[in-house]
Motif scaffolding. Sequence first.
Motif, PDB file in Angstrom:
ATOM      1  N   HIS A 115       0.804  -1.300  -0.076  1.00 51.68           N
ATOM      2  CA  HIS A 115      -0.039  -0.142  -0.103  1.00 51.68           C
ATOM      3  C   HIS A 115       0.891   1.250  -0.059  1.00 51.68           C
ATOM      4  O   HIS A 115       0.394   2.474  -0.273  1.00 51.68           O
ATOM      5  N   TRP A 116       2.285   0.956   0.113  1.00 48.65           N
ATOM      6  CA  TRP A 116       3.026   2.343   0.211  1.00 48.65           C
ATOM      7  C   TRP A 116       2.927   3.362  -0.784  1.00 48.65           C
ATOM      8  O   TRP A 116       3.028   4.274  -0.814  1.00 48.65           O
ATOM      9  N   PRO A 117       2.814   2.763  -2.021  1.00 47.27           N
ATOM     10  CA  PRO A 117       2.875   3.639  -3.102  1.00 47.27           C
ATOM     11  C   PRO A 117       1.789   4.565  -3.263  1.00 47.27           C
ATOM     12  O   PRO A 117       1.800   5.552  -3.863  1.00 47.27           O
ATOM     13  N   LYS A 118       0.610   4.166  -2.644  1.00 46.95           N
ATOM     14  CA  LYS A 118      -0.652   5.053  -2.497  1.00 46.95           C
ATOM     15  C   LYS A 118      -0.227   6.368  -1.668  1.00 46.95           C
ATOM     16  O   LYS A 118      -1.053   7.173  -1.550  1.00 46.95           O
ATOM     17  N   PHE A 154      -0.316  15.381  -0.607  1.00 45.58           N
ATOM     18  CA  PHE A 154      -0.701  17.081  -1.031  1.00 45.58           C
ATOM     19  C   PHE A 154      -2.043  16.927  -2.072  1.00 45.58           C
ATOM     20  O   PHE A 154      -2.715  17.873  -2.034  1.00 45.58           O
ATOM     21  N   ARG A 155      -2.107  15.655  -2.840  1.00 46.07           N
ATOM     22  CA  ARG A 155      -3.030  15.456  -3.694  1.00 46.07           C
ATOM     23  C   ARG A 155      -4.490  15.163  -3.039  1.00 46.07           C
ATOM     24  O   ARG A 155      -5.374  15.930  -3.440  1.00 46.07           O
ATOM     25  N   PRO A 156      -4.762  14.129  -2.561  1.00 51.15           N
ATOM     26  CA  PRO A 156      -3.669  13.126  -2.176  1.00 51.15           C
ATOM     27  C   PRO A 156      -3.646  11.830  -3.115  1.00 51.15           C
ATOM     28  O   PRO A 156      -4.722  11.957  -3.826  1.00 51.15           O
ATOM     29  N   GLU A 168      -9.599  10.851  -3.913  1.00 49.56           N
ATOM     30  CA  GLU A 168      -9.954  11.812  -4.673  1.00 49.56           C
ATOM     31  C   GLU A 168      -9.205  13.047  -4.389  1.00 49.56           C
ATOM     32  O   GLU A 168      -9.023  13.406  -3.448  1.00 49.56           O
ATOM     33  N   PRO A 169      -8.781  13.775  -5.355  1.00 53.10           N
ATOM     34  CA  PRO A 169      -7.952  15.058  -5.205  1.00 53.10           C
ATOM     35  C   PRO A 169      -8.690  16.275  -4.251  1.00 53.10           C
ATOM     36  O   PRO A 169      -9.984  16.292  -4.666  1.00 53.10           O
ATOM     37  N   TYR A 170      -8.123  16.844  -3.337  1.00 55.49           N
ATOM     38  CA  TYR A 170      -8.733  17.674  -2.564  1.00 55.49           C
ATOM     39  C   TYR A 170      -9.549  18.949  -3.436  1.00 55.49           C
ATOM     40  O   TYR A 170     -10.718  19.284  -3.047  1.00 55.49           O
ATOM     41  N   VAL A 171      -8.751  19.419  -4.581  1.00 59.44           N
ATOM     42  CA  VAL A 171      -9.562  20.516  -5.443  1.00 59.44           C
ATOM     43  C   VAL A 171     -10.822  20.043  -5.954  1.00 59.44           C
ATOM     44  O   VAL A 171     -11.575  20.744  -6.056  1.00 59.44           O
ATOM     45  N   GLU A 172     -11.069  18.711  -6.416  1.00 59.75           N
ATOM     46  CA  GLU A 172     -12.184  18.083  -6.850  1.00 59.75           C
ATOM     47  C   GLU A 172     -13.109  18.285  -5.983  1.00 59.75           C
ATOM     48  O   GLU A 172     -14.348  18.117  -6.244  1.00 59.75           O
ATOM     49  N   ILE A 173     -12.805  17.694  -4.636  1.00 60.22           N
ATOM     50  CA  ILE A 173     -13.697  17.637  -3.597  1.00 60.22           C
ATOM     51  C   ILE A 173     -14.445  18.964  -3.199  1.00 60.22           C
ATOM     52  O   ILE A 173     -15.553  19.311  -3.303  1.00 60.22           O
ATOM     53  N   ALA A 193      -9.789  30.053   1.965  1.00 60.14           N
ATOM     54  CA  ALA A 193      -8.617  30.478   1.127  1.00 60.14           C
ATOM     55  C   ALA A 193      -7.329  29.708   1.953  1.00 60.14           C
ATOM     56  O   ALA A 193      -6.270  30.532   2.023  1.00 60.14           O
ATOM     57  N   LYS A 194      -7.489  28.662   2.469  1.00 60.45           N
ATOM     58  CA  LYS A 194      -6.425  28.038   3.268  1.00 60.45           C
ATOM     59  C   LYS A 194      -6.002  26.792   2.121  1.00 60.45           C
ATOM     60  O   LYS A 194      -6.666  26.427   1.495  1.00 60.45           O
ATOM     61  N   ARG A 195      -4.805  26.498   2.448  1.00 61.99           N
ATOM     62  CA  ARG A 195      -4.403  25.324   1.645  1.00 61.99           C
ATOM     63  C   ARG A 195      -5.260  24.139   1.860  1.00 61.99           C
ATOM     64  O   ARG A 195      -5.692  23.680   3.132  1.00 61.99           O
ATOM     65  N   LEU A 196      -5.540  23.260   0.913  1.00 64.29           N
ATOM     66  CA  LEU A 196      -6.240  22.079   1.120  1.00 64.29           C
ATOM     67  C   LEU A 196      -5.737  20.821   1.822  1.00 64.29           C
ATOM     68  O   LEU A 196      -6.450  19.965   2.475  1.00 64.29           O
ATOM     69  N   TRP A 197      -4.508  20.594   1.469  1.00 64.51           N
ATOM     70  CA  TRP A 197      -3.897  19.558   2.475  1.00 64.51           C
ATOM     71  C   TRP A 197      -3.681  19.992   3.712  1.00 64.51           C
ATOM     72  O   TRP A 197      -3.641  20.895   4.083  1.00 64.51           O
ATOM     73  N   HIS A 198      -3.800  18.901   4.572  1.00 64.00           N
ATOM     74  CA  HIS A 198      -4.029  19.213   6.180  1.00 64.00           C
ATOM     75  C   HIS A 198      -3.735  17.867   6.898  1.00 64.00           C
ATOM     76  O   HIS A 198      -3.739  16.780   6.284  1.00 64.00           O
ATOM     77  N   ASP A 199      -3.406  18.111   8.190  1.00 53.16           N
ATOM     78  CA  ASP A 199      -3.496  17.179   9.146  1.00 53.16           C
ATOM     79  C   ASP A 199      -4.903  16.624   9.570  1.00 53.16           C
ATOM     80  O   ASP A 199      -5.570  17.516  10.238  1.00 53.16           O
ATOM     81  N   PRO A 200      -5.098  15.362   9.262  1.00 57.05           N
ATOM     82  CA  PRO A 200      -6.562  15.305   9.788  1.00 57.05           C
ATOM     83  C   PRO A 200      -7.014  15.426  11.071  1.00 57.05           C
ATOM     84  O   PRO A 200      -8.212  15.542  11.437  1.00 57.05           O
ATOM     85  N   ARG A 201      -6.024  15.311  11.711  1.00 59.95           N
ATOM     86  CA  ARG A 201      -6.370  15.395  13.455  1.00 59.95           C
ATOM     87  C   ARG A 201      -6.593  16.793  13.835  1.00 59.95           C
ATOM     88  O   ARG A 201      -7.250  16.984  14.810  1.00 59.95           O
ATOM     89  N   SER A 202      -6.626  17.627  12.657  1.00 55.33           N
ATOM     90  CA  SER A 202      -6.938  19.115  13.128  1.00 55.33           C
ATOM     91  C   SER A 202      -8.217  19.673  12.615  1.00 55.33           C
ATOM     92  O   SER A 202      -8.729  20.621  12.841  1.00 55.33           O
ATOM     93  N   ARG A 203      -8.946  18.283  12.026  1.00 56.02           N
ATOM     94  CA  ARG A 203     -10.409  18.870  11.365  1.00 56.02           C
ATOM     95  C   ARG A 203     -11.329  19.456  12.532  1.00 56.02           C
ATOM     96  O   ARG A 203     -11.313  18.677  13.552  1.00 56.02           O
ATOM     97  N   GLN A 204     -11.894  20.387  12.358  1.00 60.57           N
ATOM     98  CA  GLN A 204     -12.844  20.790  13.200  1.00 60.57           C
ATOM     99  C   GLN A 204     -14.223  20.500  12.633  1.00 60.57           C
ATOM    100  O   GLN A 204     -15.014  21.418  11.953  1.00 60.57           O
ATOM    101  N   CYS A 205     -14.748  19.464  12.851  1.00 63.81           N
ATOM    102  CA  CYS A 205     -15.998  18.928  12.027  1.00 63.81           C
ATOM    103  C   CYS A 205     -16.236  17.619  12.883  1.00 63.81           C
ATOM    104  O   CYS A 205     -16.280  16.243  12.241  1.00 63.81           O
ATOM    105  N   SER A 206     -16.776  17.806  13.797  1.00 60.64           N
ATOM    106  CA  SER A 206     -17.349  16.722  14.897  1.00 60.64           C
ATOM    107  C   SER A 206     -18.587  15.857  14.026  1.00 60.64           C
ATOM    108  O   SER A 206     -19.311  16.335  13.246  1.00 60.64           O
ATOM    109  N   LEU A 207     -18.712  14.583  14.627  1.00 57.33           N
ATOM    110  CA  LEU A 207     -19.803  14.061  14.142  1.00 57.33           C
ATOM    111  C   LEU A 207     -21.336  14.805  14.583  1.00 57.33           C
ATOM    112  O   LEU A 207     -21.257  15.314  15.537  1.00 57.33           O
ATOM    113  N   ALA A 208     -22.194  15.111  13.618  1.00 64.61           N
ATOM    114  CA  ALA A 208     -23.181  15.866  13.674  1.00 64.61           C
ATOM    115  C   ALA A 208     -23.128  17.211  14.130  1.00 64.61           C
ATOM    116  O   ALA A 208     -23.970  17.823  14.582  1.00 64.61           O
TER     117      ALA A 208
END
Length: 210
Positions: free
Chosen positions: A107-110, A115-117, A121-126, A164-179
């Motif tokens: 799986h490492w090649p993935k 940054f895309r990732p 699906e690319p962040y910009v397309e999302i 207007a922030k860069r789209l790649w990020h650390d998933p642990r920093s997301r401010q988006c809790s369940l519900a």
Amino acid sequence: MSETTIVHLLRHGEVHNPDKILYGRLAGFKLSDRGQRQALTVAEAVATHDITYVVASPLQRAQETAAPIAAAHRLDVDTDERLIEADNQFEGERVAVGDGALRQPKHWPKLVNPFRPSWGEPYVEIAHRMLGAVHRARRAAEGHEALCVSHQLPIWTVRRFLEAKRLWHDPRSRQCSLASLTSLVFEGEELVRIVYSEPAGTTDPKVTGA
């Protein structure tokens, strides 16, 4: 004088996922008992809001989260494919750090380009597809409020795009809790404010399959 329209981006509630896999777009993943309670909590929290349009990702967990809110406002749940979870090549795998698929060399090649990732699906397309869904909802509820049920990564990605922030990020920093609600406030077609709230409480963004 511009009319105010609010588009709420609601992350679905907790999912029944005993094997702790990354379920992505896989079928058959429904809300857990807790997730159903979270959906009801949000429905109560927005009961007095001027919601005239409810739309959800086609995935079961999003549709189930939308249902009590739409019912409370005597609305049908519309479906927009653009609100769907991000595509991910690790779908169906355990992907916690130090566990499962990430330890397997095949799986490492993935993982070569975070940054895309490179694994999905690319962040910009999302961001672009989510923005299309947002503006469709804004037009449908012009002068009122719309509620769109989606998923953590798409909601967080479009929020970063709008800020207007860069789209790649650390998933642990997301401010988006369940519900949680990420509310986009528009004056006419112009976004003037983003408001974040957690009517069902805070959850850990690091938990896989939450």
